[in-house]
Design an enzyme around this catalytic site. Structure first.
Site, PDB file in Angstrom:
ATOM      1  N   LYS A 152     102.206 -40.343  -5.524  1.00 24.44           N
ATOM      2  CA  LYS A 152     103.104 -41.496  -5.694  1.00 24.44           C
ATOM      3  C   LYS A 152     102.475 -42.739  -5.084  1.00 24.44           C
ATOM      4  CE  LYS A 152     107.441 -43.456  -4.445  1.00 24.44           C
ATOM      5  NZ  LYS A 152     107.191 -43.914  -3.066  1.00 24.44           N
TER       6      LYS A 152
ATOM      7  N   HIS B  49     107.870 -34.945   0.869  1.00 22.07           N
ATOM      8  CA  HIS B  49     107.088 -34.481   2.024  1.00 22.07           C
ATOM      9  C   HIS B  49     107.075 -32.954   2.065  1.00 22.07           C
ATOM     10  CE1 HIS B  49     108.557 -38.503   3.470  1.00 22.07           C
ATOM     11  NE2 HIS B  49     107.267 -38.628   3.662  1.00 22.07           N
TER      12      HIS B  49
ATOM     13  N   GLY C 175     107.806 -40.208   8.578  1.00 20.47           N
ATOM     14  CA  GLY C 175     109.118 -39.632   8.856  1.00 20.47           C
ATOM     15  C   GLY C 175     110.131 -39.919   7.762  1.00 20.47           C
TER      16      GLY C 175
END
Ligand code: PAF
Length: 284
Positions: A149, A37, A31
């Site tokens: 990443k 994202h 989240g």
């Protein structure tokens, strides 16, 4: 977009979609969604018929003194981002939906986990593979999308999929960066204005390492020292956790660079630990 809070709801909806033969793309997240994202969601949308994103802050991957309680959370904001990127189903379970007191199986990562972040976060990757194994079993995706990443996580997930024979195609996605090069991260909001300015040197030091390799330097320790020296010169607020030059995805110490290599680093700031890396392929 549907939001499933229970395994049952998610499975019922997915069973419907599977009947029509659609493929499932899965993006697991904790989240506090950002552009990094979003790029995974877009890639998933391009690749699969149905995109499932999980939003679950997984307690088992946080150590006792880490930031599980204070990890940034904003589910309403996450829903807006997921919807705008075309996610079909968000899975947002309670901890008790994923873990229970009667659990009796533990997973342990036996390779690629004792270096980089694994060194300063013992047990972290055991928690990551534990939750991903459960999520993979629940969602049963055809594709799973992970950002470069978290390169060590990506290397370990590759091992997880291979070892447990999950019929899932792993899709590595490029790191998304701010205009000045800082890698996007949910933890960036915790940087002070001064720390944020200074943090630009993380990627600059990695770029310096990349240029040295591109110019023909093959001594891993010399590259590590050059990256380290850049950070030591420019970081006044951040404390270096590690700078490493390792083979990728094996994550082994190397003397001489002959094959794909990762330059990875982690830096502690007052309220955030930042990681970044570059993965460099060596033409044969
Ligand atoms: O990268 C993350 O956000 C987490 O480690 C993951 C893969 C969602 C597992 O909890």
């Amino acid at each position: 977009m549907k939001v499933a809070y229970t395994v049952k709801d998610l499975r019922d909806w997915l069973a419907e979609s599977k009947k029509s033969g659609g493929t499932i793309g899965f993006v697991p997240t904790m989240g506090y969604l950002h552009d990094g994202h979003a790029s995974l969601f877009y890639k998933a949308k391009e690749t699969a018929d149905i995109v499932v994103a999980s939003v679950f802050v997984n307690p088992t991957q946080f150590g006792p003194n880490e930031d599980f309680e204070t990890y940034p959370r904003d589910f309403e904001h996450d829903l807006r981002i997921a919807e705008s990127c075309g996610v079909d189903i968000v899975f947002h379970p309670d901890v008790s939906e994923i873990y229970s007191d009667s659990d009796m199986i533990q997973l342990k990562v036996t390779d690629r986990a004792d270096v980089l972040c694994g060194k300063s976060r013992p047990g972290h990757f055991d928690g990551v593979v534990t939750v991903l194994t459960r999520l993979f079993h629940i969602v049963q995706p055809d594709y799973a999308f992970f950002g470069k990443k978290d390169a060590q996580q990506l290397a370990i997930v590759q091992g997880l999929i291979q070892t447990l024979h999950f019929p899932i195609r792993l899709i590595p996605c490029e790191t998304v960066r701010e205009a000045d090069g800082l890698a996007k991260s949910s933890r960036n909001v915790r940087l002070s204005v001064e720390e944020r300015k200074e943090a630009v040197h993380l990627y600059q030091s990695l770029t310096l390492g990349r240029h040295l390799i591109e110019k023909g330097e093959r001594d891993a320790e010399r590259i590590r020292q050059a990256v380290m020296a850049h950070l030591e010169e420019h970081l006044k607020l951040g404390r270096i956790d590690y700078v490493e030059v390792l083979s990728y995805p094996q994550l082994k110490v190397i003397e001489s660079i002959n094959d794909t290599v990762i330059i990875a680093l982690a830096v502690f700031y007052a309220n955030a630990r930042l990681i970044d890396n570059v993965i460099i392929e060596i033409p044969s």
